[in-house]
Enzyme design. Structure first.
Site, PDB file in Angstrom:
ATOM      1  N   ASP A  73       0.813  -1.218   0.000  1.00  0.00           N
ATOM      2  CA  ASP A  73       0.000   0.000   0.000  1.00  0.00           C
ATOM      3  C   ASP A  73       0.846   1.267   0.000  1.00  0.00           C
ATOM      4  O   ASP A  73       2.061   1.221   0.187  1.00  0.00           O
ATOM      5  CB  ASP A  73      -0.973  -0.013   1.194  1.00  0.00           C
ATOM      6  N   ASP A 142      -7.538  -2.417  14.325  1.00  0.00           N
ATOM      7  CA  ASP A 142      -8.911  -2.709  13.892  1.00  0.00           C
ATOM      8  C   ASP A 142      -8.983  -3.976  13.033  1.00  0.00           C
ATOM      9  O   ASP A 142      -9.997  -4.256  12.409  1.00  0.00           O
ATOM     10  CB  ASP A 142      -9.513  -1.501  13.142  1.00  0.00           C
ATOM     11  N   HIS A 144      -7.147  -4.684  10.363  1.00  0.00           N
ATOM     12  CA  HIS A 144      -6.896  -4.561   8.920  1.00  0.00           C
ATOM     13  C   HIS A 144      -5.584  -5.218   8.516  1.00  0.00           C
ATOM     14  O   HIS A 144      -4.656  -5.333   9.304  1.00  0.00           O
ATOM     15  CB  HIS A 144      -6.931  -3.093   8.463  1.00  0.00           C
ATOM     16  N   GLU A 149      -9.621  -1.720   5.550  1.00  0.00           N
ATOM     17  CA  GLU A 149     -10.274  -1.365   6.801  1.00  0.00           C
ATOM     18  C   GLU A 149     -11.545  -2.192   6.994  1.00  0.00           C
ATOM     19  O   GLU A 149     -12.046  -2.799   6.038  1.00  0.00           O
ATOM     20  CB  GLU A 149     -10.608   0.128   6.776  1.00  0.00           C
TER      21      GLU A 149
HETATM   22  P1  PGA Z   1       2.181  -1.183  12.744  1.00  0.00           P
HETATM   23  O1  PGA Z   1       1.000  -1.175  11.688  1.00  0.00           O
HETATM   24  O2  PGA Z   1       3.120  -2.261  12.314  1.00  0.00           O
HETATM   25  O3  PGA Z   1       2.805   0.183  12.633  1.00  0.00           O
HETATM   26  O4  PGA Z   1       1.567  -1.447  14.073  1.00  0.00           O
HETATM   27  C1  PGA Z   1       0.431  -2.389  11.297  1.00  0.00           C
HETATM   28  C2  PGA Z   1      -0.671  -2.131  10.304  1.00  0.00           C
HETATM   29  O5  PGA Z   1      -1.398  -1.142  10.443  1.00  0.00           O
HETATM   30  O6  PGA Z   1      -0.806  -2.948   9.384  1.00  0.00           O
END
Ligand code: PGA
Length: 269
Positions: A73, A142, A144, A149
């Site tokens: 992404d 959450d 994702h 999302e």
């Molecule tokens: P993080 O993010 O590794 O910074 O906790 C994970 C994500 O949102 O996929």
């Protein structure tokens, strides 16, 4: 060789443990198939994995010269050279320190004018490369994966997504304030991710424990897009003790790993 379908849950003591375990899984893939197509992720979680891979490159000759990469992404509206772009993140934390060829790197372009055309061509390049062999994933609080999302279609493809408020808050730390976080991102879809031959999801820390539980033990739901991993035949989840603490069956997962070692067979859940 036909791989045994399985979901593995590997519980390591801490963040360094998951970083070492993940890097060794990725390195094994590259040593077995030097032209491996890797799906890569950004965020705090994979940083240690990238550090370990860089170390293996420097000290053990792990070569990325034939490796092809596709990132999950990118923020929409951020130019590649923006310090907060995932493009910058990947070059600073990984690509600049290993021998991946620049022409073998693909990261969604957050500045494209024709989004639909770009998304279709991103999918097409993955197909042309022969598909992703191993996709690395983090997980959001959450639930994702990528920027899929809650509510994302479990059949979704690469597209423009609106970030959830929780994600905007979580990522504000990188931007110096919520108001500076882009609200949109280009992300591979759940359908895209599920087409990778193997998935490797990492999570660290107590704040991820709920999402990890919902992903592995919860019902399959578009409200927790990581639960789609349950549909995939080759998933390895590498988490630390803190991220594992809400898993009801964590002792069973440890036992399965112990059994797999004792019989020297790929067993799984
Ligand atoms: P993080 O993010 O590794 O910074 O906790 C994970 C994500 O949102 O996929």
């Amino acid at each position: 060789m036909h791989a045994v379908p399985r979901l593995r849950v590997i519980i390591e003591e801490d963040y360094n443990g998951i970083s070492r375990a993940a890097a060794s899984i990725i390195a094994k893939e590259i040593r077995t198939k030097p032209w491996t197509v890797l799906g890569l992720a950004t965020g705090s979680t994979p940083l240690g994995t990238y550090r370990e891979l860089i170390k293996m490159h420097r000290e053990d000759g792990l070569s990325f010269s034939l490796v092809r990469t596709f990132n999950l992404d990118e923020y929409f509206g951020l130019p590649p050279d923006n310090p907060q772009s995932y493009h910058t993140f990947m070059f600073e934390n990984f690509f600049d320190q290993v021998n991946v060829k620049p022409e073998n790197i693909s990261i969604p372009d957050g500045m494209v004018a024709d989004v639909e055309l770009f998304c279709a061509s991103y999918e097409e390049s993955i197909r042309k490369a022969g598909g992703i062999d191993l996709q690395l994933l983090g997980i959001g609080r959450d639930g994702h994966i990528g920027f899929n999302e809650p509510g994302s279609s479990l059949g979704s493809r690469t597209r423009l997504k609106t970030l959830a408020e929780e994600t905007v808050r979580d990522n504000a730390r990188f931007f110096g304030g919520e108001d500076k976080v882009p609200r949109l991102a280009l992300t591979m879809g759940i359908g895209t991710i599920l087409e990778a031959r193997k998935l490797l999801m990492l999570a660290s820390g107590a704040e991820k424990a709920g999402a990890v539980k919902n992903a592995i033990e919860g019902p399959l739901s578009s409200q927790v897009t990581a639960s789609a991993l349950q549909l995939h035949p080759q998933v390895t989840v590498v988490i630390d003790e803190q991220a594992a603490k809400q898993l009801e069956k964590r002792e069973y997962y440890r036992y399965v790993e112990k059994m797999a070692k004792s019989v020297e067979h790929d067993t799984g859940i």
